[in-house]
Design an enzyme around this catalytic site. Sequence first.
Site, PDB file in Angstrom:
ATOM      1  CD  GLU A 313      -2.903  -1.189   2.327  1.00 24.48           C
ATOM      2  OE1 GLU A 313      -2.584  -0.657   3.405  1.00 24.48           O
ATOM      3  OE2 GLU A 313      -4.005  -1.727   2.131  1.00 24.48           O
ATOM      4  CG  ASP A 387      -7.568  -5.398   5.289  1.00 18.19           C
ATOM      5  OD1 ASP A 387      -7.066  -5.620   6.394  1.00 18.19           O
ATOM      6  OD2 ASP A 387      -7.602  -4.276   4.761  1.00 18.19           O
ATOM      7  CD  GLU A 415      -9.568  -1.040   8.191  1.00 19.68           C
ATOM      8  OE1 GLU A 415      -8.650  -1.567   8.843  1.00 19.68           O
ATOM      9  OE2 GLU A 415      -9.453  -0.716   6.999  1.00 19.68           O
TER      10      GLU A 415
HETATM   11  C1  BDP Z   1      -5.910  -2.069   6.049  1.00 21.75           C
HETATM   12  C2  BDP Z   1      -6.211  -0.694   6.525  1.00 21.75           C
HETATM   13  C3  BDP Z   1      -5.055   0.239   6.410  1.00 21.75           C
HETATM   14  C4  BDP Z   1      -3.824  -0.406   7.010  1.00 21.75           C
HETATM   15  C5  BDP Z   1      -3.583  -1.755   6.373  1.00 21.75           C
HETATM   16  C6  BDP Z   1      -2.449  -2.522   7.023  1.00 21.75           C
HETATM   17  O1  BDP Z   1      -7.307  -0.204   5.790  1.00 21.75           O
HETATM   18  O2  BDP Z   1      -5.384   1.419   7.084  1.00 21.75           O
HETATM   19  O3  BDP Z   1      -2.716   0.399   6.855  1.00 21.75           O
HETATM   20  O4  BDP Z   1      -4.710  -2.551   6.505  1.00 21.75           O
HETATM   21  O5  BDP Z   1      -2.745  -3.430   7.774  1.00 21.75           O
HETATM   22  O6  BDP Z   1      -6.847  -2.864   6.658  1.00 21.75           O
HETATM   23  O7  BDP Z   1      -1.293  -2.255   6.773  1.00 21.75           O
END
Ligand code: BDP
Length: 727
Positions: A313, A387, A415
């Site tokens: 990401e 996730d 989340e």
């Molecule tokens: C996702 C989240 C994000 C996190 C990412 C992570 O949306 O904010 O940075 O995982 O775990 O669930 O690195």
Amino acid sequence: MMKHPFKLRSTYFLSFFVLLCSMSFAMSNGYELWLNYSKISDGAILTSYQNRLQSVLVEEGGQTMEAIKKELEMGLGGLLGTEVRFKSFQASENQLIVSKIGSLPKAFREEINVDNLSDEGYIIKHIEKSGKAYLIITGREDIGLLYGTFHFLRALKMHRPLNTLNVEESPKVDIRMLNHWDNLDRTVERGYSGFSIWNWQTLPDYIDQRYIDYARANASIGINGTALTNVNANALILTPQYLEKVKALADLFRPYGLKVYLTARFSAPMEIGGLETADPFDPQVIQWWKDKAAEIYKSIPDFGGFLVKANSEGQPGPQNYGRTHLDGAKVLADALAQYQGTVIWRAFVYSEHDADDRAKQAYSEFVPDDGKYPDNVLIQVKNGPIDFQPREPFHPMFGAMPNTPLMMEFQITKEYLGFATHLVYLPKLFEEVLQSDTYQKGEGSTVAKVVDGSLNTKKLTGMAGVSNIGTDANWTGHPFGQADWYGFGRLAWDPSMNSEAIADEWLRTTFSNNEDFINPVKKMMLKSREAVVDYMNPLGLHHIFDTGHHYGPGPWVGNLSRPEWNPVYYHKADQEGIGFDRTKTGSNALSQYAPELAEKFGNPETCPEEYLLWFHHLPWDYQLKNGRTLWDGLGIKYQQGVDQVKQMINTWENMEPYVDQYRHNQVSMLLGIQLKEAKWWRDACMLYFQTFSQMDFPKEMESPENTLEHYKSLKFPYAPGIRPQWD
Ligand code: BDP
């Protein structure tokens, strides 16, 4: 006749006192968590404890022993309503003794065997001698005594009889840690309980009482590590200016056995080190990490290590230089090794350049390097392959890396589960994952056994939970969010624990021992997890949340730059049907599971219905086990979720006599929001999917309250927990 002025005054004071008392009851805001030590109200139990605990002997020692003394002073003093008398050994009194095995009076030492105890373990034992009853809390090291003390206080709060208290406990997992996704500006990524509790501006000089209470709370459930900063890391945390602040926290946490970890931004050698590259093969980069480690350990000798999110990401990582995750992890591991530090390298990676199913990508990256990681590296794997969804099958990596220590990553913050507004008891979800069978070594190879190392006799083990803690008065926003923190800690200590027993402990220690309260509320908690699955993502649906903030439904979203950020990528609804084909005819993600599971999940007839649309794309009129069509089944599930919340509201209304007004009211209001949002999910999703199925809603389902256009038009630019770059 005029009233005597003094009398007037004392009446005034008395009523003021009564007011204060009732106020303190009404104002019970939950700050004390499961550690509130108000006086035991059951007279018989109180008297029996007072008789048993006439005096207390705590071995003299360092800071941890001091912490034990303080906790007993507070705990016993509060629960028993008497001043705690600390004394040396008393042959004439019923006494509580807290002492390492080597320092116990000989007569007791001979009756206790600590051979099977780890350094963090403890024994609590009732021993009678010459007509006197002693309760011994012992272990090999101070930290075990602290954990034992908390166990003992919990037993008192749960009104357990002391003469049958016979406990031997050692943690099954080495690293039991919280991951704070806290930014240096005090915002918390995916945090819904206020701001970060770390006040970097006033540290190191100003010590907030919260830091100490945080350490106490964690120690009370056996958590022994905390990563203070967001995995989307800021390199500044590794500069001297911030390390001084980190040291202050580490010093405070040390007596409580809580080690500090930091997130290491892979490009830190460039950002704060002035180097031109962060290539893990570059000698200057290698040296930079070594020097940084030396600098950290100089002021924090028990520093835990680095937690790393790399090449995920948008985060930098070794792949920026054509290197692998293994190459990257090695450099950091090497820098920390001489200090016994650990590198926790996250497996949450997926790439927009990889056209393969996102659910498969982490496995493809990491499994080929099984067994090649240095001894001080743990690979931290999220519980499921996508996730932190309301329900996912377990991550296939857990069944596929017998030679690499895999650390479990759960998300305690909600989340994808309704933020801090929804009552969803997460230990139920954690338990389901931990009890899943990987079949790695035949039947019974549960994820729990992979994580605790027993399946492959691994040396280093760990479990992490993404924290739900913030500056809210009660730490977690929702009063029941505390149960998720509590339950995470208990499961990290012993992944084989069951979530029902944990709920029972938490309710008794947080609210009341009254069975008329415990039974219905425990039931409500245990069912709450299935409720959220039903009203958000039933039958294996996943990731159909609105963009970026993940607040509410957004199954229609399909315009994001990265395909795998779009809900339409996950549900694949079309005129024919719905679901993600992960069988051989589709992405074949199933091939990453053991053959037994691939076979079971691969056939819609044998696939558990809760994973149906995770693994299969099925026609709208596909027949479910109950004889109804898939379409009807979806609607019925959505409705069941809503109905379950209605039931929760009912249950909670009846609990008014047992809970202080403040928290009762808080939970009532939050349940009201939960019901509204459950209906929103049902209506928005069913209306949207209806545009494909073209079928009528099942008769069991209430009619939607609004139009699809209305739901699509809803925007939440200020939904909490979001980073600007996710907008
Ligand atoms: C996702 C989240 C994000 C996190 C990412 C992570 O949306 O904010 O940075 O995982 O775990 O669930 O690195």
